[in-house]
Design a protein around this motif. Sequence first.
Motif, PDB file in Angstrom:
ATOM      1  N   PRO A  95       0.802  -1.227   0.000  1.00 32.81           N
ATOM      2  CA  PRO A  95       0.000   0.000   0.000  1.00 32.81           C
ATOM      3  C   PRO A  95       0.839   1.283   0.000  1.00 32.81           C
ATOM      4  O   PRO A  95       0.286   2.375  -0.117  1.00 32.81           O
ATOM      5  CB  PRO A  95      -0.795  -0.104   1.311  1.00 32.81           C
ATOM      6  CG  PRO A  95       0.024  -0.978   2.195  1.00 32.81           C
ATOM      7  CD  PRO A  95       0.763  -1.928   1.304  1.00 32.81           C
ATOM      8  N   LEU A  96       2.177   1.135   0.133  1.00 34.28           N
ATOM      9  CA  LEU A  96       3.025   2.331   0.248  1.00 34.28           C
ATOM     10  C   LEU A  96       3.802   2.650  -1.026  1.00 34.28           C
ATOM     11  O   LEU A  96       4.499   3.658  -1.104  1.00 34.28           O
ATOM     12  CB  LEU A  96       4.028   2.145   1.397  1.00 34.28           C
ATOM     13  CG  LEU A  96       3.418   2.048   2.795  1.00 34.28           C
ATOM     14  CD1 LEU A  96       4.461   1.611   3.800  1.00 34.28           C
ATOM     15  CD2 LEU A  96       2.812   3.379   3.195  1.00 34.28           C
ATOM     16  N   ALA A  97       3.694   1.766  -2.012  1.00 35.84           N
ATOM     17  CA  ALA A  97       4.397   2.019  -3.276  1.00 35.84           C
ATOM     18  C   ALA A  97       3.745   3.224  -3.962  1.00 35.84           C
ATOM     19  O   ALA A  97       2.548   3.462  -3.790  1.00 35.84           O
ATOM     20  CB  ALA A  97       4.308   0.787  -4.161  1.00 35.84           C
ATOM     21  N   LYS A 142      -5.242   6.364  10.241  1.00 35.88           N
ATOM     22  CA  LYS A 142      -6.482   5.683   9.833  1.00 35.88           C
ATOM     23  C   LYS A 142      -6.184   4.594   8.800  1.00 35.88           C
ATOM     24  O   LYS A 142      -6.801   3.540   8.800  1.00 35.88           O
ATOM     25  CB  LYS A 142      -7.440   6.704   9.198  1.00 35.88           C
ATOM     26  CG  LYS A 142      -8.596   7.034  10.102  1.00 35.88           C
ATOM     27  CD  LYS A 142      -9.658   7.827   9.371  1.00 35.88           C
ATOM     28  CE  LYS A 142     -10.256   8.822  10.336  1.00 35.88           C
ATOM     29  NZ  LYS A 142     -10.536  10.120   9.778  1.00 35.88           N
ATOM     30  N   MET A 143      -5.217   4.894   7.899  1.00 36.44           N
ATOM     31  CA  MET A 143      -4.898   3.909   6.856  1.00 36.44           C
ATOM     32  C   MET A 143      -4.328   2.622   7.461  1.00 36.44           C
ATOM     33  O   MET A 143      -4.543   1.541   6.939  1.00 36.44           O
ATOM     34  CB  MET A 143      -3.858   4.461   5.865  1.00 36.44           C
ATOM     35  CG  MET A 143      -4.123   5.823   5.295  1.00 36.44           C
ATOM     36  SD  MET A 143      -5.457   5.900   4.129  1.00 36.44           S
ATOM     37  CE  MET A 143      -4.996   4.750   2.926  1.00 36.44           C
ATOM     38  N   VAL A 144      -3.586   2.749   8.562  1.00 32.30           N
ATOM     39  CA  VAL A 144      -3.048   1.547   9.211  1.00 32.30           C
ATOM     40  C   VAL A 144      -4.215   0.656   9.650  1.00 32.30           C
ATOM     41  O   VAL A 144      -4.168  -0.564   9.533  1.00 32.30           O
ATOM     42  CB  VAL A 144      -2.138   1.916  10.408  1.00 32.30           C
ATOM     43  CG1 VAL A 144      -1.663   0.666  11.140  1.00 32.30           C
ATOM     44  CG2 VAL A 144      -0.938   2.732   9.926  1.00 32.30           C
ATOM     45  N   GLY A 145      -5.275   1.310  10.137  1.00 33.17           N
ATOM     46  CA  GLY A 145      -6.503   0.562  10.391  1.00 33.17           C
ATOM     47  C   GLY A 145      -6.635  -0.058  11.767  1.00 33.17           C
ATOM     48  O   GLY A 145      -7.375  -1.011  11.961  1.00 33.17           O
ATOM     49  N   LEU A 146      -5.906   0.500  12.777  1.00 36.87           N
ATOM     50  CA  LEU A 146      -6.094   0.012  14.148  1.00 36.87           C
ATOM     51  C   LEU A 146      -7.423   0.530  14.674  1.00 36.87           C
ATOM     52  O   LEU A 146      -7.868   1.613  14.277  1.00 36.87           O
ATOM     53  CB  LEU A 146      -4.982   0.541  15.070  1.00 36.87           C
ATOM     54  CG  LEU A 146      -3.542   0.263  14.691  1.00 36.87           C
ATOM     55  CD1 LEU A 146      -2.615   0.790  15.785  1.00 36.87           C
ATOM     56  CD2 LEU A 146      -3.308  -1.220  14.468  1.00 36.87           C
ATOM     57  N   LEU A 195      -9.521  -4.941  13.610  1.00 32.98           N
ATOM     58  CA  LEU A 195      -8.784  -4.182  12.578  1.00 32.98           C
ATOM     59  C   LEU A 195      -9.726  -3.797  11.447  1.00 32.98           C
ATOM     60  O   LEU A 195     -10.576  -4.586  11.041  1.00 32.98           O
ATOM     61  CB  LEU A 195      -7.645  -5.036  11.996  1.00 32.98           C
ATOM     62  CG  LEU A 195      -6.470  -5.370  12.916  1.00 32.98           C
ATOM     63  CD1 LEU A 195      -5.473  -6.267  12.179  1.00 32.98           C
ATOM     64  CD2 LEU A 195      -5.768  -4.103  13.399  1.00 32.98           C
ATOM     65  N   SER A 196      -9.535  -2.592  10.922  1.00 28.63           N
ATOM     66  CA  SER A 196     -10.356  -2.176   9.794  1.00 28.63           C
ATOM     67  C   SER A 196     -10.018  -3.059   8.582  1.00 28.63           C
ATOM     68  O   SER A 196      -8.839  -3.193   8.217  1.00 28.63           O
ATOM     69  CB  SER A 196     -10.055  -0.701   9.505  1.00 28.63           C
ATOM     70  OG  SER A 196     -10.319  -0.431   8.161  1.00 28.63           O
ATOM     71  N   PRO A 197     -11.028  -3.677   7.949  1.00 27.77           N
ATOM     72  CA  PRO A 197     -10.733  -4.635   6.872  1.00 27.77           C
ATOM     73  C   PRO A 197      -9.996  -4.000   5.693  1.00 27.77           C
ATOM     74  O   PRO A 197      -9.239  -4.673   5.001  1.00 27.77           O
ATOM     75  CB  PRO A 197     -12.115  -5.136   6.429  1.00 27.77           C
ATOM     76  CG  PRO A 197     -13.112  -4.536   7.343  1.00 27.77           C
ATOM     77  CD  PRO A 197     -12.454  -3.539   8.244  1.00 27.77           C
ATOM     78  N   GLU A 198     -10.198  -2.676   5.476  1.00 27.18           N
ATOM     79  CA  GLU A 198      -9.499  -2.026   4.341  1.00 27.18           C
ATOM     80  C   GLU A 198      -8.095  -1.567   4.734  1.00 27.18           C
ATOM     81  O   GLU A 198      -7.355  -1.062   3.888  1.00 27.18           O
ATOM     82  CB  GLU A 198     -10.240  -0.766   3.846  1.00 27.18           C
ATOM     83  CG  GLU A 198     -11.682  -0.926   3.441  1.00 27.18           C
ATOM     84  CD  GLU A 198     -12.595  -0.828   4.647  1.00 27.18           C
ATOM     85  OE1 GLU A 198     -12.407   0.099   5.465  1.00 27.18           O
ATOM     86  OE2 GLU A 198     -13.467  -1.707   4.792  1.00 27.18           O
ATOM     87  N   ALA A 203      -4.294  -6.229   5.906  1.00 28.93           N
ATOM     88  CA  ALA A 203      -3.738  -6.813   4.674  1.00 28.93           C
ATOM     89  C   ALA A 203      -2.560  -7.747   4.986  1.00 28.93           C
ATOM     90  O   ALA A 203      -2.327  -8.724   4.269  1.00 28.93           O
ATOM     91  CB  ALA A 203      -3.305  -5.705   3.722  1.00 28.93           C
ATOM     92  N   ILE A 204      -1.833  -7.456   6.071  1.00 30.89           N
ATOM     93  CA  ILE A 204      -0.719  -8.339   6.466  1.00 30.89           C
ATOM     94  C   ILE A 204      -1.263  -9.728   6.825  1.00 30.89           C
ATOM     95  O   ILE A 204      -0.722 -10.757   6.416  1.00 30.89           O
ATOM     96  CB  ILE A 204       0.042  -7.738   7.676  1.00 30.89           C
ATOM     97  CG1 ILE A 204       0.669  -6.391   7.313  1.00 30.89           C
ATOM     98  CG2 ILE A 204       1.102  -8.707   8.174  1.00 30.89           C
ATOM     99  CD1 ILE A 204       1.290  -5.679   8.512  1.00 30.89           C
ATOM    100  N   TRP A 205      -2.348  -9.737   7.602  1.00 30.03           N
ATOM    101  CA  TRP A 205      -2.928 -11.026   8.020  1.00 30.03           C
ATOM    102  C   TRP A 205      -3.500 -11.773   6.820  1.00 30.03           C
ATOM    103  O   TRP A 205      -3.411 -13.006   6.750  1.00 30.03           O
ATOM    104  CB  TRP A 205      -3.999 -10.802   9.099  1.00 30.03           C
ATOM    105  CG  TRP A 205      -3.367 -10.325  10.381  1.00 30.03           C
ATOM    106  CD1 TRP A 205      -3.140  -9.031  10.748  1.00 30.03           C
ATOM    107  CD2 TRP A 205      -2.832 -11.128  11.437  1.00 30.03           C
ATOM    108  NE1 TRP A 205      -2.504  -8.983  11.968  1.00 30.03           N
ATOM    109  CE2 TRP A 205      -2.315 -10.265  12.415  1.00 30.03           C
ATOM    110  CE3 TRP A 205      -2.744 -12.511  11.657  1.00 30.03           C
ATOM    111  CZ2 TRP A 205      -1.715 -10.714  13.578  1.00 30.03           C
ATOM    112  CZ3 TRP A 205      -2.159 -12.964  12.828  1.00 30.03           C
ATOM    113  CH2 TRP A 205      -1.647 -12.078  13.774  1.00 30.03           C
TER     114      TRP A 205
END
Length: 386
Positions: A95-97, A142-146, A195-198, A203-205
């Motif tokens: 997601p960081l590219a 927010k993007m990290v999604g905790l 965790l926020s699904p988006e 995404a790591i899990w």
Amino acid sequence: MLTYEVDLYADDAILEPYGHYKAIRDLGPAVFLPKHDMWCLGRYDEVRAALRDYSTFSSAQGVAANDVINTRSLGNTITTDPPEHNKMRRIIKGPLAAPALTHIATAIDEEAERLVDRLVRQKSFDGITECAQHLPVTIVSKMVGLPEGGRANMLRWASATFDALGTMNERGKEALPHIEELHRYCTDERTLGALSPEGWAAAIWRAAEDGHVPRSKCPAMMRDYISPSLDTTILATGSLLWLFGQFPEQWEKVRSDASLIPGAINEAIRLESPIRGFTRVTTRELDYGGQTIPAWSRILLLYASANRDERKWSDPETFDVTRDARDHLGFGFGPHVCVGMHLAKLEMTALVKAFARHVASFELGEAKRATNNTLRGFARLPITVH
Ligand code: HEM
């Protein structure tokens, strides 16, 4: 053996590090620091070559300057070597590219515009808490999604993590309970369920479910997003504003020519590198001009010193937004080069563009530097805009 007597992690050296860095560079390409029982590279060419050569300068035994952290909390992307590192980095980088960020670029620009509009009406504000923190805290966290409880702790956990990457001085020791808490948080089933699904963490899990990385790696990889994603950018942004305040003619150049913005950001990160350095372990004996570094030595790579090396940069102490500073080492270099740099630059660019539309000059009040074992920047930065 070339030695230099200094506690690089004492308050005075944290606040005024550049004289020490110069002394280290002047002594030689590799210098032993008896106080820390580790070697140190301070010159640009040597630091860059070490960052590239992961098989000689290993990260897999930790990148901190103390054994407590290096033996305890391994397992995240920054503390692995290829080939394991490649697998983890591919997931973290997703997601960081640069291409993946295009869809949040507009949201970042709009939020920066709203923020600057508010700050300009306010006229005086704190450059850190009211300005530099805003985009990382409102958008990136927010993007990290905790879940909300975790988000609220990210700044505290991040600052503690960077303190613990130095030596185990008072700051390092005080950081440990916060790091334990972060570790528990990342392994708690309740966190994972919320965790926020988006989000990036979820995404790591999912990548683990798809067999790209063992599930046991996921909590450590969550820390790859939690610890370095906020403070680094916040401090870099604060230093950039401070430099514009200190050198109004440089701000004037940027304001009248937006094409200078990327260069100005690189130049600020070169001059005031937010991360002073990380360590590696040598996997074989090395020779630096007759100086022998034994195999399995801990060695500090001082990015902040390399970025002011007079062997590499002309007038290294000068803030010059027209300088080509692209090959600074403030984001590292080689296999571990910062995966978040595109995001950090996106946030900083959005803010500078918005300021350039509204602000002719930054008047600085009495700034207070942050004292962190690894990070450089300001805790307080009063600014009045004109
Ligand atoms: C101005 C802001 C930033 C600076 C100065 C910075 C600096 C650095 C540096 C020097 C490294 C290299 C570490 C090494 O060689 O051992 C690094 C790696 C890393 N950074 Fe950043 N960083 C910034 C922003 C970010 C952001 C916003 C994120 C995440 C969203 C991030 C995530 C990471 C990660 C996960 C790594 C480890 C990469 C790997 O081991 O392959 N950073 N960063």
